[in-house]
Design a protein around this motif. Structure first.
Motif, short mmCIF file in Angstrom:
data_model
loop_
_atom_site.label_atom_id
_atom_site.label_comp_id
_atom_site.label_asym_id
_atom_site.label_seq_id
_atom_site.Cartn_x
_atom_site.Cartn_y
_atom_site.Cartn_z
N ARG A 31 -9.52 -5.71 -0.65
CA ARG A 31 -8.29 -5.34 0.04
C ARG A 31 -8.51 -4.05 0.81
N LEU A 32 -7.92 -4.00 1.99
CA LEU A 32 -7.85 -2.73 2.69
C LEU A 32 -6.84 -1.88 1.93
N LYS A 33 -7.19 -0.67 1.63
CA LYS A 33 -6.29 0.18 0.85
C LYS A 33 -4.93 0.32 1.50
N LYS A 34 -4.90 0.38 2.83
CA LYS A 34 -3.61 0.54 3.50
C LYS A 34 -2.72 -0.69 3.40
N TYR A 35 -3.30 -1.85 3.04
CA TYR A 35 -2.52 -3.08 2.87
C TYR A 35 -2.40 -3.51 1.40
#
Length: 173
Positions: free
Chosen positions: A161-165
């Protein structure tokens, strides 16, 4: 339907930087859609993103390495993004598509690695922000587990996962 982009007006007379940027994104989108239409049969898989039932992003990917346009990319080193296009009026759609492609790579035993040949110079900054690194020419590679990506990528329940998502649902394909 993505083909409806053809009907969008393109203002070639520009008065502001914002209009110039919009026109450039729209023309990039039209170019990419034309390429996708020609080569869709050559890709192994497609990843799409919708908003309120309307398509806002599409990526064609290959794991097998059979697409002639990307002979320069080594498919044993990652899933190859053959084409990626997003609605020019959106933000974040490309990242959501890349997140899903990273997980496809992971499921294919390629440790989440993704490769692409950057087509548009306007996309370069977005790819760099997602953690891609330049490999020479237009070739870029993403390895989510790389040390320089520790602040961008994380694993949750076996998924990259992208941390921002990370607080949002994973894109369903």
């Amino acid at each position: 339907m993505l083909a409806s982009l053809k009907e969008w007006p393109v203002k070639m007379v520009t008065n502001t930087a914002e209009e110039q940027e919009w026109n450039a994104r729209l023309l990039d989108t039209r170019m990419m859609l034309s390429s996708i239409k020609k080569h869709a049969h050559s890709s192994d898989s497609a990843v799409a993103c919708q908003f309120e039932g309307q398509p806002v992003g599409l990526a064609l990917i290959s794991v097998s390495g059979e697409l002639e346009a990307h002979e320069d990319l080594d498919h044993s080193k990652g899933v190859v993004v053959d084409y990626l296009v997003t609605h020019p009026g959106t933000t974040g759609v490309g990242g959501a598509l890349i997140e899903q492609i990273v997980n496809t790579s992971n499921e294919s035993g390629l440790e989440g690695r993704v490769q692409l040949s950057q087509v548009s110079t306007s996309g370069k900054a977005a790819y760099l922000a997602l953690g891609f690194v330049e490999e020479g020419g237009l070739k870029m590679t993403l390895t989510p587990s790389a040390e320089h990506n520790q602040d961008r990528w994380t694993q949750q329940d076996g998924q990259w996962r992208l941390k921002k998502y990370a607080s949002k649902p994973l894109l369903a394909t």
